[in-house]
Design a protein around this motif. Structure first.
Motif, PDB file in Angstrom:
ATOM      1  N   LEU A 490       0.843  -1.212   0.000  1.00 12.84           N
ATOM      2  CA  LEU A 490       0.000   0.000   0.000  1.00 12.84           C
ATOM      3  C   LEU A 490       0.873   1.254   0.000  1.00 12.84           C
ATOM      4  N   LYS A 491       1.989   1.185   0.735  1.00 19.02           N
ATOM      5  CA  LYS A 491       2.915   2.326   0.773  1.00 19.02           C
ATOM      6  C   LYS A 491       3.478   2.606  -0.630  1.00 19.02           C
ATOM      7  N   GLN A 493       2.063   1.800  -3.481  1.00 19.30           N
ATOM      8  CA  GLN A 493       0.958   2.337  -4.296  1.00 19.30           C
ATOM      9  C   GLN A 493       0.756   3.824  -4.024  1.00 19.30           C
ATOM     10  N   ASN A 494       0.777   4.192  -2.740  1.00 17.51           N
ATOM     11  CA  ASN A 494       0.586   5.606  -2.367  1.00 17.51           C
ATOM     12  C   ASN A 494       1.720   6.472  -2.914  1.00 17.51           C
ATOM     13  N   ASN A 495       2.957   5.953  -2.833  1.00 20.78           N
ATOM     14  CA  ASN A 495       4.109   6.698  -3.364  1.00 20.78           C
ATOM     15  C   ASN A 495       3.977   6.916  -4.872  1.00 20.78           C
ATOM     16  N   ALA A 497       1.182   6.993  -6.545  1.00 17.12           N
ATOM     17  CA  ALA A 497       0.094   7.953  -6.769  1.00 17.12           C
ATOM     18  C   ALA A 497       0.590   9.389  -6.562  1.00 17.12           C
TER      19      ALA A 497
END
Length: 508
Positions: A490-491, A493-495, A497
């Motif tokens: 998830l980290k 993916q967030n990075n 984004a």
């Protein structure tokens, strides 16, 4: 085969062969040693099994409602391989087939006459007995399966890891899982699978024998059960060699069709209104007491403590021993599902079906004993179902259908097990070689025969409890590994984004 998986295969086959030989050459000493080990684990670690089962249930519900629910088992654009009805049929056939038929009448009736607390053969013990049957086959059991299947599916389809028990621990141990540590974990999971499935095959052969004894008067004894196992072994080895998409898929759909037909017939021919009332009362009682039952140990009452060890703790050990097999199989057919959809389906749907099944079959047995004075509880554990059929219209047809269903469940369980044992000992190959599957098919049947000869059902239960104990720790480590790997992903993916947004700002 590569070097590492060839050695896993050789080590596993070698230890299994030694085990079978010891059972053949010194059966009394073998049975005694196993019983000592079982008593030690049940008495000293019953509390641990209760806590692990309860923790698994909390963890599974956390997965459903957490931020991880939208993550896919596979790449973000993965699509499910099978339709939902076929997917569900495969989940269920691999999971608990033979056990539902073997224990369908006999477990609720056993708890009704000898409940975990209080007097037997009362209205209270009927609800109590059904409630505990739901506990053993319900949410806790499927939560344990869901965790292991989730770890398998995520590592396999998202990370392209091999389909091995050791690979699910990669987030915790890293590259160490590719060495002796990983090999030890894989060999342990092979033995848990071997004994967990051997118990089902033992139950299946006993019940097919009981059904044939009832239908055509064949003697009900150990030699006949070995012959039945021999015939069915040939069938499941043929089925195993046709691969998952043909053999297991078609047999799973046949199983579900016959099981649904049996269930509806039993529901209509049995005391239908009583069964509705029984289900509703048990549901209320189960929801109210599920946490209490899942942690009950009776430290002040030796008789109650022995009941919990013999039933509840045994079941937790059985489900843990089945996790490499069922977990890997569920994972194999669940690619493309989200974690939320996967966990809801694996946790809730089979639990509800088990609850309905035991209410209809066990409830009918309880009704016949409580209201009509028949001696259902006096029947053997494998013959109780056929005794109940005798009291109903079309009893012979129901018995024939049941023997057919146990046979197909037997084939799918053994077929799936040889497939999974093959995967576990060929570095996680999704289509293990036929000679490997045949080797494991022969060892599986030989192990079942040895365990039945050295103590019947008790011998099978002992092997399960002893082999599943180390795996219980692995399930806990797996939970930590899942959270760790989901957070990392998830980290990332967030990075990505954030970087994408900054790029778009720069361009504009």
């Amino acid at each position: 085969m590569e070097h590492s998986d060839r050695s896993t295969f050789k080590i596993s086959v070698g230890i299994a062969t030694i085990f079978v030989l010891i059972g053949v050459l010194i059966p009394e000493q073998f049975a005694a040693a196993m019983t000592v080990a079982q008593s030690f684990i049940l008495e000293s670690f019953g509390w641990f099994y209760q806590l692990v089962a309860t923790f698994s249930l909390i963890f599974a519900f956390f997965m459903i409602f957490s931020k991880y629910g939208k993550i896919k088992l596979g790449k973000p654009d993965s699509k499910p391989e099978y339709s939902r009805p076929t997917w569900f049929a495969m989940l269920f056939s691999a999971g608990m087939g033979i056990g539902l038929l073997f224990y369908g009448v006999s477990e609720p009736i056993a708890h009704f006459t000898a409940p975990p607390l209080g007097d037997g053969s009362t209205a209270q013990s009927a609800i109590l007995g059904m409630r505990y049957t739901w506990l053993h086959w319900g949410l806790h059991a499927w939560a344990i399966y869901a965790i292991v299947a989730l770890a398998f599916a995520y590592q396999k389809f998202r990370k392209n890891a091999p389909g091995l028990m050791s690979a699910t621990l990669y987030p915790v141990f890293g590259e160490k899982v590719k060495g002796p540590l990983g090999q030890t974990i894989d060999v342990m999971s092979v033995f848990a699978t071997l004994f967990g499935v051997a118990a089902s095959l033992g139950l299946g052969s006993q019940q097919i024998n009981a059904g044939l004894a009832y239908l055509v008067g064949i003697p009900n004894n150990f030699m006949v059960q070995i012959m039945i196992m021999g015939i069915i072994s040939v069938l499941f080895i043929i089925s195993a060699n046709t691969g998952i998409s043909r053999g297991i898929k078609y047999l799973s759909n046949v199983n579900m069709s016959i099981a649904v037909l049996l269930f509806i017939t039993m529901f209509v021919l049995g005391p239908t209104l009583f069964l509705f009332n029984m289900f509703t009362s048990t549901l209320g009682s189960y929801v109210q007491n599920v946490a209490l039952m899942g942690l009950r140990l009776s430290p002040f009452d030796a008789k109650e403590a022995a009941w919990t060890q013999g039933w509840t703790i045994f079941y937790w050990a059985w489900w843990v021993s089945w996790t490499p097999f069922v977990g890997m199989f569920i994972a194999r057919v669940s690619k493309g599902r989200t974690i939320r959809e996967f966990t809801v389906a694996v946790l809730l749907i089979p639990s509800l079906v088990c609850a309905l099944w035991f209410t209809v079959f066990g409830g009918t047995g309880i009704y016949l004993e409580f209201f009509e004075g028949l001696n259902v509880s006096g029947q053997g554990i494998e013959t109780a179902l056929f005794y109940v059929y005798q009291q109903l219209p079309f009893g012979i047809i129901l018995s024939i259908l049941t023997v057919a269903l146990i046979t197909t469940f037997f084939i799918t369980s053994a077929d799936s097990a040889t497939f999974v044992l093959g995967m576990q000992t060929t570095d996680g190959k999704l289509n293990p070689p036929n000679k490997v599957k045949v080797t494991w098919g022969v060892i599986l049947v030989a192990s079942t025969v040895v365990l039945m000869a050295s103590g019947g059902l008790a011998g099978l239960q002992t092997a399960i409890i002893v082999s599943s104990f180390p795996l219980t720790f692995i399930v806990l480590i797996m939970c930590y590994g899942l959270i760790k790997t989901f957070n990392q992903d998830l980290k990332k993916q967030n990075n990505k984004a954030v970087i994408k947004k900054e790029r778009e700002k720069t361009v504009s």
